[in-house]
Design a protein around this motif. Structure first.
Motif, PDB file in Angstrom:
ATOM      1  N   GLY A 147       0.802  -1.229   0.000  1.00 49.52           N
ATOM      2  CA  GLY A 147       0.000   0.000   0.000  1.00 49.52           C
ATOM      3  C   GLY A 147       0.827   1.267   0.000  1.00 49.52           C
ATOM      4  N   ASP A 148       0.566   2.129   0.967  1.00 48.01           N
ATOM      5  CA  ASP A 148       1.253   3.426   1.057  1.00 48.01           C
ATOM      6  C   ASP A 148       2.341   3.444   2.121  1.00 48.01           C
ATOM      7  OD1 ASP A 148      -0.420   4.512  -0.929  1.00 48.01           O
ATOM      8  OD2 ASP A 148      -1.970   4.983   0.555  1.00 48.01           O
ATOM      9  N   GLU A 149       2.850   2.295   2.475  1.00 45.46           N
ATOM     10  CA  GLU A 149       3.869   2.228   3.518  1.00 45.46           C
ATOM     11  C   GLU A 149       5.170   2.903   3.091  1.00 45.46           C
ATOM     12  OE1 GLU A 149       2.533  -1.883   5.786  1.00 45.46           O
ATOM     13  OE2 GLU A 149       4.075  -1.960   4.233  1.00 45.46           O
ATOM     14  N   LYS A 150       5.946   3.317   4.086  1.00 42.15           N
ATOM     15  CA  LYS A 150       7.205   4.035   3.852  1.00 42.15           C
ATOM     16  C   LYS A 150       8.389   3.149   4.213  1.00 42.15           C
ATOM     17  CE  LYS A 150       6.128   7.362   6.685  1.00 42.15           C
ATOM     18  NZ  LYS A 150       4.788   6.895   7.081  1.00 42.15           N
ATOM     19  N   LEU A 151       9.445   3.252   3.399  1.00 39.56           N
ATOM     20  CA  LEU A 151      10.654   2.436   3.571  1.00 39.56           C
ATOM     21  C   LEU A 151      11.871   3.322   3.815  1.00 39.56           C
ATOM     22  CD1 LEU A 151      12.256  -0.316   3.217  1.00 39.56           C
ATOM     23  CD2 LEU A 151      12.445   0.323   0.802  1.00 39.56           C
ATOM     24  N   ALA A 152      12.704   2.919   4.755  1.00 40.95           N
ATOM     25  CA  ALA A 152      13.994   3.580   4.980  1.00 40.95           C
ATOM     26  C   ALA A 152      15.099   2.544   4.844  1.00 40.95           C
ATOM     27  CB  ALA A 152      14.044   4.221   6.364  1.00 40.95           C
ATOM     28  N   VAL A 153      16.156   2.916   4.155  1.00 37.28           N
ATOM     29  CA  VAL A 153      17.343   2.066   4.034  1.00 37.28           C
ATOM     30  C   VAL A 153      18.496   2.841   4.649  1.00 37.28           C
ATOM     31  CG1 VAL A 153      18.874   0.818   2.492  1.00 37.28           C
ATOM     32  CG2 VAL A 153      16.452   1.070   1.901  1.00 37.28           C
ATOM     33  N   ILE A 154      19.078   2.287   5.720  1.00 40.45           N
ATOM     34  CA  ILE A 154      20.056   3.054   6.481  1.00 40.45           C
ATOM     35  C   ILE A 154      21.172   2.152   6.999  1.00 40.45           C
ATOM     36  CG2 ILE A 154      18.612   2.802   8.541  1.00 40.45           C
ATOM     37  CD1 ILE A 154      19.657   5.500   9.502  1.00 40.45           C
ATOM     38  N   SER A 235       3.700  -6.667  11.945  1.00 38.54           N
ATOM     39  CA  SER A 235       4.150  -8.040  11.669  1.00 38.54           C
ATOM     40  C   SER A 235       3.140  -8.841  10.875  1.00 38.54           C
ATOM     41  CB  SER A 235       4.443  -8.763  12.984  1.00 38.54           C
ATOM     42  OG  SER A 235       3.256  -8.863  13.754  1.00 38.54           O
ATOM     43  N   ASN A 236       1.940  -8.307  10.652  1.00 32.86           N
ATOM     44  CA  ASN A 236       0.885  -9.086  10.010  1.00 32.86           C
ATOM     45  C   ASN A 236       1.178  -9.451   8.567  1.00 32.86           C
ATOM     46  OD1 ASN A 236      -0.659  -9.011  12.321  1.00 32.86           O
ATOM     47  ND2 ASN A 236      -1.758  -7.139  11.728  1.00 32.86           N
ATOM     48  N   THR A 237       2.077  -8.680   7.906  1.00 38.60           N
ATOM     49  CA  THR A 237       2.358  -8.973   6.501  1.00 38.60           C
ATOM     50  C   THR A 237       3.500  -9.958   6.349  1.00 38.60           C
ATOM     51  OG1 THR A 237       3.837  -7.058   6.394  1.00 38.60           O
ATOM     52  CG2 THR A 237       1.555  -6.733   5.685  1.00 38.60           C
TER      53      THR A 237
END
Length: 240
Positions: A147-154, A235-237
């Motif tokens: 969906g519209d979730e946000k991702l960070a790579v750090i 954690s549901n996904t």
């Protein structure tokens, strides 16, 4: 004499079957292959990944010093870029091998900066590769985003506590360069109630690959080297 072309090729995480068709065809058609190698290793993993496609091509191994001294590193990258330029100006099509994706936490970027001053832009080409965290997520059937979730790579910072606001803000956080900070990261995740929402993978795409969603079992394991950790708020996904 006609100028050749330069191709920086992302090899993915280590599995030869994860190479793109474009990468394989470019390697097969190249005149010369440049292989980066640190001065602490006897063999190049990059060359092992593509060994079935190299044939009798000219191979140039470039040794890079394992140091954080910027002037030493910059001199090494400049020398490497000049060696590449010389081959391209001879009319040769040149391939440069790099693990993962060339534009994601890759030392290839430093070479590219020097090449930009030595060769016309139209003869410089970069071919993408699969990142370690994408390969890890797929290997573990662990969704990165929906969906519209946000991702960070750090990359894991020196001060691991500074990860807390990142983990609170983003739906999924990819932690790179875990290395010796693994136990500190696990302590933070446990404190935030997130140890049941993650995936850890090391040496993904290689023979000794290791993947687990049991993050707490990693305490004291020393498995941080060549690893990536993916943590989700929800954690549901998680499938794996």
């Amino acid at each position: 004499m006609k100028t050749g072309n330069f191709y920086g090729i992302g090899l993915g995480p280590g599995d030869p079957e994860l190479l793109t068709i474009k990468a394989v065809n470019t390697i097969r058609n190249a005149d010369c292959i440049f292989v980066p190698k640190s001065d602490t290793k006897e063999e190049s993993l990059a060359l092992q990944i593509v060994e079935d496609y190299v044939g009798l091509k000219k191979i140039v191994t470039q040794i890079y010093p394992m140091t954080k001294e910027k002037n030493i590193l910059d001199a090494a990258w400049k020398k490497s870029a000049e060696e590449v330029r010389d081959e391209v100006l001879k009319g040769h099509d040149v391939v440069y091998l790099t693990l993962g994706d060339p534009m994601t936490f890759s030392t290839y970027i430093y070479l590219l900066r020097h090449l930009g001053a030595l060769l016309p832009n139209e003869v410089i080409h970069t071919i993408p590769g699969i990142t370690s965290y994408n390969a890890a997520a797929c290997f573990g059937n662990f969704p990165l985003l929906t969906g519209d979730e946000k991702l960070a790579v750090i990359p894991v910072p020196e001060d691991v506590a500074s990860l807390r606001p990142v983990l609170e803000l983003f739906d999924t956080v990819v932690l790179m360069k875990v290395a010796k900070k693994l136990d500190e990261v696990l302590f933070l995740l446990d404190d935030m109630g997130l140890t049941g929402n993650g995936l850890f993978a090391s040496y993904i795409g290689q023979k000794n690959a290791f993947v687990t969603c049991d993050l707490l079992s990693l305490k004291g394991s020393g498995r941080g080297y060549l690893s990536v950790m993916i943590v989700r708020k929800n954690s549901n996904t998680s499938i794996g």
